[in-house]
Every structure is written in structure tokens, then in C-alpha cells.
Design an enzyme around this catalytic site. Structure first.
Site, short mmCIF file in Angstrom:
data_model
loop_
_atom_site.label_atom_id
_atom_site.label_comp_id
_atom_site.label_asym_id
_atom_site.label_seq_id
_atom_site.Cartn_x
_atom_site.Cartn_y
_atom_site.Cartn_z
N LYS A 83 -15.05 49.19 27.25
CA LYS A 83 -15.55 48.80 28.57
C LYS A 83 -14.86 47.51 29.00
O LYS A 83 -14.79 46.55 28.23
CB LYS A 83 -17.06 48.58 28.50
O1 G3P Z 1 -24.69 49.56 32.39
C1 G3P Z 1 -25.01 48.53 33.31
C2 G3P Z 1 -26.47 48.26 33.27
O2 G3P Z 1 -26.85 47.91 31.96
C3 G3P Z 1 -26.90 47.17 34.22
O3 G3P Z 1 -28.22 47.41 34.52
O4 G3P Z 1 -30.50 46.86 35.33
O5 G3P Z 1 -29.01 45.06 34.33
O6 G3P Z 1 -28.48 46.05 36.58
P1 G3P Z 1 -29.10 46.28 35.21
#
Ligand code: G3P
Length: 217
Positions: A83
Site C-alpha cells: 500500500k
Molecule cells: O482503509 C482505509 C480506512 O481504514 C480508513 O477508514 O474510517 O479511518 O476513514 P476511516
């Protein structure tokens, strides 16, 4: 649509793997921090549980160091997907790794132009963050729709991996648009199974079956 679990929680991954519906796992530095585990060890453990791609994110900001980190990460297992952030250095790294046949997930995507660049760089997956987009007053699902149109216009192979998924409607809308993958926390994935009328109907079936006094076994 492929379902990835956005977590490094081993028990939650095992639980979802047992359903036969899990196609991969994504992690990021925040998820690794939350796990409290050594990065390379938890990625190795996850790679043994799931056959699909397991995203492990580089943390360097410059291309040369990203490449060195990627070399460490991709040696962990064959299903490690590197990633990288959607920056110039991240896309340089994406181009280099993808040309060597390494799977790359380009993350922190917030515009269709960024997604276009990632596809040109040979990304395996592009991760637009719909939840964070919505949080800031933008339309996360419109971003997915725009990327789908652009990728179809040019037959890009890059798969749209909808990330920052916060609830079942994100999954529903992403599927209606034709995104290739969604990654979500285990709690969101579990909520997809649930419907109050299913529960009510099952309870009624059980009650009526009980009245028959019969047994199938
Ligand atoms: O894969 C990206 C994800 O983990 C981000 O999620 O909820 O932190 O925006 P969030």
C-alpha cells in the site's frame, strides 16, 4: 464485489474467513497501531489466514525508502499487497513495483484525477476514502461513480477498492455503481447480514416448527 476486512484483529479475521465470504484484508498504520502488534508479525499471521491480498502500507514519504520498505514487506508472503499513498513518490513506487509484478494498493485517494494517475501508474487497487470524503462535506459515492466512468472509458485494469466504509449504505451504493471491492471494519461487514424481518421470520418459523413436534435428525 470482493469483500475485504479493514482490520488487523486476528480473531475478527478468522471469524470472517470462516464464512467463506472474505476476499482479502487491508491495513494501514493506524490499524497496526490499534492492534498493538509488531507490524511484520501481524501481517505474516494475517497472510496465513486469508488467501487473498493483504495490504501492508509503507510509511516512508520518499520513493527510495518506500522501495526499501516494500522489499521488506513483500518478502513476508506471496499475498502481501503493498500500500502506497497517493503522492508523486507513492505513484513512482507504484509504477516501479507494479512493473515488477507486485500488487499495489494506492491509498488516501480523494479525487477522480488522483485515481486516474494511480491507474496510469499501474495500481492493482485504488482506495478512495468515501467516509472521510462525506465527513468533510463532499460526496463520497459521487467520487466512486466518477472513477468508475473514467476507468471504464479507458479500460483500466485497476480495481476500485472502496475504503473508509462506515455503514451498509456505503456498501450498497458502491455495489450499485459497480465498484470492484469494498473494505470495511468487521462490525460493518457483520451488519450486512442483519435485517429485522429476517429475525422475525426465523423466530416465527422456529415457533411453528416447534408446534409440529417433529425433528429432522
Ligand atoms: O482503509 C482505509 C480506512 O481504514 C480508513 O477508514 O474510517 O479511518 O476513514 P476511516
Amino acid at each position: 464485489m470482493k469483500f475485504f476486512a479493514d482490520t488487523a484483529d486476528i480473531d475478527a479475521i478468522r471469524d470472517l474467513e470462516a464464512t467463506g465470504l472474505l476476499d482479502g484484508v487491508t491495513t494501514n498504520p493506524s490499524i497496526i497501531h490499534k492492534s498493538g502488534r509488531k507490524f511484520t508479525e501481524v501481517i505474516a499471521e494475517i497472510c496465513k489466514i486469508v488467501d487473498g491480498p493483504v495490504s501492508a502500507e509503507v510509511v516512508a514519504l520518499d520513493h527510495a525508502t518506500m522501495m526499501k520498505e516494500a522489499e521488506v514487506l513483500r518478502k513476508i508472503a506471496d499475498n502481501v499487497c503493498i500500500k502506497v499513498p497517493l503522492t508523486i513518490d507513492g505513484l513512482k513506487t507504484c509504477k516501479a513495483l507494479s512493473s515488477e509484478g507486485t500488487q499495489v494498493n494506492v491509498t488516501l485517494c480523494f479525487s477522480a484525477n488522483q485515481a486516474l494517475l494511480a491507474a496510469k501508474a499501474g495500481a492493482t487497487f485504488i482506495s478512495p476514502f468515501v467516509g472521510r470524503h462525506d465527513d468533510n462535506g463532499f460526496d463520497g459515492m459521487q467520487l466512486i461513480d466518477d472513477i468508475r466512468l473514467i476507468y471504464d472509458n479507458y479500460q483500466f485494469d485497476t480495481e476500485i477498492l472502496v475504503a473508509s466504509v462506515r455503514h451498509p449504505v456505503h456498501v450498497l451504493e458502491a455495489a450499485k455503481i459497480g465498484a470492484d471491492v469494498m473494505t470495511a471494519p468487521p462490525s460493518v461487514i457483520h451488519s450486512l447480514f442483519n435485517h429485522v424481518l429476517t429475525d422475525k421470520g426465523l423466530a416465527a418459523f422456529a415457533a411453528d416448527w416447534e408446534k409440529t413436534g417433529q425433528s429432522i435428525l
